[in-house]
Design an enzyme around this catalytic site. Structure first.
Site, PDB file in Angstrom:
ATOM      1  N   ASP A 188     -11.942  31.182 -18.034  1.00  0.00           N
ATOM      2  CA  ASP A 188     -10.797  30.702 -17.518  1.00  0.00           C
ATOM      3  C   ASP A 188     -10.412  32.314 -17.050  1.00  0.00           C
ATOM      4  OD1 ASP A 188      -8.108  28.693 -18.371  1.00  0.00           O
ATOM      5  OD2 ASP A 188      -8.366  29.826 -16.636  1.00  0.00           O
TER       6      ASP A 188
HETATM    7  C1  GLC Z   1      -5.373  29.148 -14.974  1.00  0.00           C
HETATM    8  C2  GLC Z   1      -5.735  27.973 -15.869  1.00  0.00           C
HETATM    9  C3  GLC Z   1      -6.773  27.137 -15.329  1.00  0.00           C
HETATM   10  C4  GLC Z   1      -6.781  27.125 -13.983  1.00  0.00           C
HETATM   11  C5  GLC Z   1      -7.286  28.761 -13.624  1.00  0.00           C
HETATM   12  C6  GLC Z   1      -7.467  28.972 -11.940  1.00  0.00           C
HETATM   13  O1  GLC Z   1      -5.006  30.229 -15.922  1.00  0.00           O
HETATM   14  O2  GLC Z   1      -5.652  28.220 -17.410  1.00  0.00           O
HETATM   15  O3  GLC Z   1      -6.688  25.750 -15.778  1.00  0.00           O
HETATM   16  O4  GLC Z   1      -7.853  26.376 -13.415  1.00  0.00           O
HETATM   17  O5  GLC Z   1      -6.276  29.593 -14.073  1.00  0.00           O
HETATM   18  O6  GLC Z   1      -6.365  28.942 -11.440  1.00  0.00           O
END
Ligand code: GLC
Length: 733
Positions: free
Chosen positions: A262
């Site tokens: 993430d």
């Molecule tokens: C965010 C979220 C995740 C998302 C990613 C890209 O922090 O936790 O669900 O897909 O970053 O935006």
């Protein structure tokens, strides 16, 4: 590209090029992306931009085709970029939030919604979506419940698998298909205190029994990617959790696709305190099996040295690069680097009438009728006035609808004005959506402050309500109050809205509340003062039209709660599939002391999982079983007869629950094991049957073996998780 050619390409790559494939850069580096996480100086070099494997959160056919062309021209081996984005509940045509879609109990509908989202996103050049989110949730204080499919492992698994099928189809090369990225692995939905990014402590049995099944369903459906979660799971951050990624996800679940972290989660290993420095963070994450580093500089700045000093075997690098190149190959990007990016298609596919119609149908089916005393609903059309901050608000998209434009949304006010029956109905705002002293913190950008003369607005609303036959009060939580980093310690509606509710209820008892929210809230004031409550969640682009069709009866609500609505914040976490405890409490609050109960609130939620009313009524006959005994090689047919006892055609979701009365470990008081939607005309009856198998009864025994145990079981079949319409059978050898 043939696999042999891909192997040759991998072997031809320099170490720098290989590491480049493991890097995903934020879209705003190209001055064109949406920021969806903390911004800041990420520490990347120009070389990283030259060799990266992917960008996230950039969209647009023309922009991405140009970017792909320029990037591949300068790349030493002309490897195409992967473009990924958060297409959570639709791209430009926005569907209801996933928590609402789960209330449809209709996997086919959810699959179709995902397929629409994929076609739209693909036309704009996206290759991968960061969806489905399959985190099991039981705590409405956590803002991200809106992205989930709720509190039940069985329903969540069906919804996650449906989304994977909808996005990916049977071949990624097909036009309009994008790769699905399951998230957030694992257990992210169980943070202590409901506070986002907080600690998660789950026994292995609870993890396996409750939290892993939905992820496994998405993996079994063939999701191409998995995203690691921010949280520690039993004190190990997922991005460095070798057991979770290599043992559970890869070996046990058989996942062979790409694992991406993430946002900046690799750098967060330092804050977690399990990496003493960036180099150790890179080592831990690659060893655990994270293939691609989302927008942190950890892989980019440290892997080369780790390989050169022998700490990281080239085998680890090659395995990750191979998975990324293979995904690009399955998407057909080596032959068609633009895939479906097409400016002409964008003009016809995005927000097409067909897509809007599908979004409206999905929204209508996701609404949950919580109350309808005196059959106040449906309306005739001219018998009600409309009051409240949501009466004309276009903010009906969930907060993750980051590529949508609110100007495309049909608000309830717009729908009222374009409907001949309701064109003249009076509308009054009544109050601001949020308490002025507590405006929400914007997800992506600062929010415009609401301006309103509170006293004048309230007076106008009361004047309107006083002489009305019925009042439709449009209330709810601002969309920015749910979603990522939107945990709340109090699930009450804003005070300004409660004040409006009191003032209107004081002059008119025929109150209908239409509720917009991204999470379960404390609805006690509404239950006390409103005769009808229609839960509309955050219904998306066609939300206003869907709400009006439902208020007027063109749509008969059929949604069932995917997540319990607690009695109050203090009762959270609350879920239907709880254990019985040694002192189960069936009495009232004041009827005793020494039981598993509160002194000030009931144990039961205000509205339970699986609950939802209709404009008609249904009854279920007693459960019949084809046999009283079940063996490992037999099945039992469990059936009821459902009857529409009301005056309107309607759809009921009949639910099958099973309880294991005694096991080598304590078992839940019931577990959802089946559901089916049935539409009946007034007076019509239909048998609804389920097949019970021994496999349904398996669980993690004391030994942690996943198996069934002989003994007695109760079967419940009814219209929500409280049904006591049951029968008993015995599992024998
Ligand atoms: C965010 C979220 C995740 C998302 C990613 C890209 O922090 O936790 O669900 O897909 O970053 O935006």
């Amino acid at each position: 590209m043939k696999e042999s050619e891909l192997r040759t390409l991998l072997s031809d790559l320099s170490l720098e090029e290989k590491i480049g494939q493991l890097i995903q850069l934020p879209g705003y580096f190209q001055n064109a992306g949406n920021i969806t996480g903390p911004a800041g100086d990420m520490g990347f070099t120009q070389e990283d931009l030259r060799l990266a494997g992917s960008y996230l959160s950039i969209i647009g056919a023309e922009k991405l085709k140009k970017m792909q062309t320029e990037f591949m021209a300068q790349h030493p081996h002309h490897i195409p970029l992967l473009f990924m984005a958060d297409i959570i509940n639709g791209y430009r045509t926005v569907f209801p939030i996933p928590l609402a879609q789960a209330c449809t109990f209709d996997p086919e509908l959810v699959e179709d919604s995902a397929a629409v989202a994929a076609r739209e996103a693909a036309a704009s050049g996206i290759h991968v979506t960061f969806s489905p989110m399959a985190d099991l949730v039981r705590d409405a204080r956590w803002g991200r419940v809106m992205e989930s499919a709720g509190e039940d492992p069985f329903l969540s698994g069906h919804m996650a698998a449906a989304m994977v099928r909808g996005y990916q189809g049977s071949d990624l090369r097909e036009p309009g298909r994008i790769a699905a990225c399951l998230k957030h692995f694992a257990g992210y939905g169980a943070p202590e205190g409901g506070r986002d990014y907080n600690t998660v402590e789950l026994s292995e049995r609870t993890l396996r029994e409750d939290y892993l099944p939905a992820y496994a369903a998405a993996v079994n459906a063939g999701c191409e990617l998995v995203m690691t979660s921010f949280n520690t799971l039993n004190r190990i951050p997922s991005a460095a959790n070798t057991w979770l990624l290599r043992e559970i996800l890869r070996r046990e679940m058989g996942f062979e696709g790409m694992i991406i972290s993430d946002w900046n989660a690799l750098e967060e290993l330092l804050a977690h305190g399990i990496a003493a420095d960036p180099s150790e963070a890179a080592f831990l994450a690659l060893r655990a099996g994270v293939d691609m580093d989302m927008v942190s500089p950890i892989y980019a700045c440290n892997l080369k040295a780790l390989v050169e000093n022998g700490k990281v075997p080239m085998k680890w690098i090659d395995e990750s690069v191979w998975r990324i190149l293979s995904l690009k190959n399955r998407l057909g990007l080596f032959e068609h680097p633009f895939k479906d990016a097409d400016e002409t298609a964008e003009k016809t596919v995005l927000l097409s009438d067909e897509n809007r119609l599908r979004a409206r149908k999905c929204a209508e089916q996701s609404f949950v009728l919580l109350r309808n005393e005196d059959a106040l609903l449906p309306l005739s059309g001219t018998d009600a006035v409309f009051i409240g901050p949501y009466a004309e608000s276009p903010l009906l998209n969930g907060v993750w609808s980051i590529f949508a434009d609110d100007s495309d949304t049909v608000s309830l006010g717009s729908a009222l004005r374009r409907c001949p029956q309701t064109r003249e109905v009076p509308i009054a705002r009544g109050c601001t959506m949020c308490d002025p002293e507590q405006p929400p913190i914007g997800f992506q950008h600062p929010l415009p402050l609401e301006t309103l003369d509170a006293e004048t607005a309230l007076e106008e609303a009361v004047r309107l309500a006083k002489n009305a036959e019925k009042v439709v009060l449009c209330l709810g939580e601002h969309r920015e109050c749910s979603g990522e980093a939107a945990s709340r310690g109090d699930l009450s509606l804003p005070r300004c809205q409660l004040r409006l509710l009191d003032a209107v209820a004081a002059v008119n008892s025929n109150l209908i509340v239409v509720l917009f929210t991204g999470r379960p809230l404390d609805l006690r004031p509404l239950a006390e003062k409103a005769k009808s409550i229609l839960l509309c969640w955050l219904p998306g682009t066609e939300g206003g039209e869907a709400v009006l069709n439902t208020l007027l009866g063109a749509n008969n609500p059929s949604g069932k709660l995917s997540m319990s609505f607690p009695y109050c914040t203090g009762q959270v976490p609350v879920h239907y599939n709880h254990l019985n405890t040694g002192r189960p409490w069936k009495g009232g609050i004041r009827e005793g002391r020494f039981g598993s109960k509160y002194q000030d609130i009931p144990n039961a939620p205000l509205y339970p999982f699986g609950y939802g009313l209709s404009y008609t009524t249904f009854t279920c006959s007693p459960v019949t079983l084809s046999a009283a005994h079940l063996t490992r090689s037999s099945t039992i047919r469990a059936a009821v007869t459902l009857t529409n006892t009301g005056t309107r055609t309607g759809t009921e979701t009949v639910q099958l629950y099973i309880r294991d009365l005694s096991g080598s470990v304590a078992r839940p008081v019931r577990e959802l094991k089946g559901f089916t939607r049935v539409s009946l005309a007034p007076g019509e009856s239909q048998e609804v049957a389920f097949t019970i198998t021994e496999e349904m009864l398996r669980f993690y025994r004391l030994s942690m073996e996943y198996a069934s145990e002989c003994g007695d079981f109760d079967v419940f079949i009814g219209c929500d998780s409280r049904t006591d319409n049951g029968a008993r059978f015995t599992l024998t050898e």
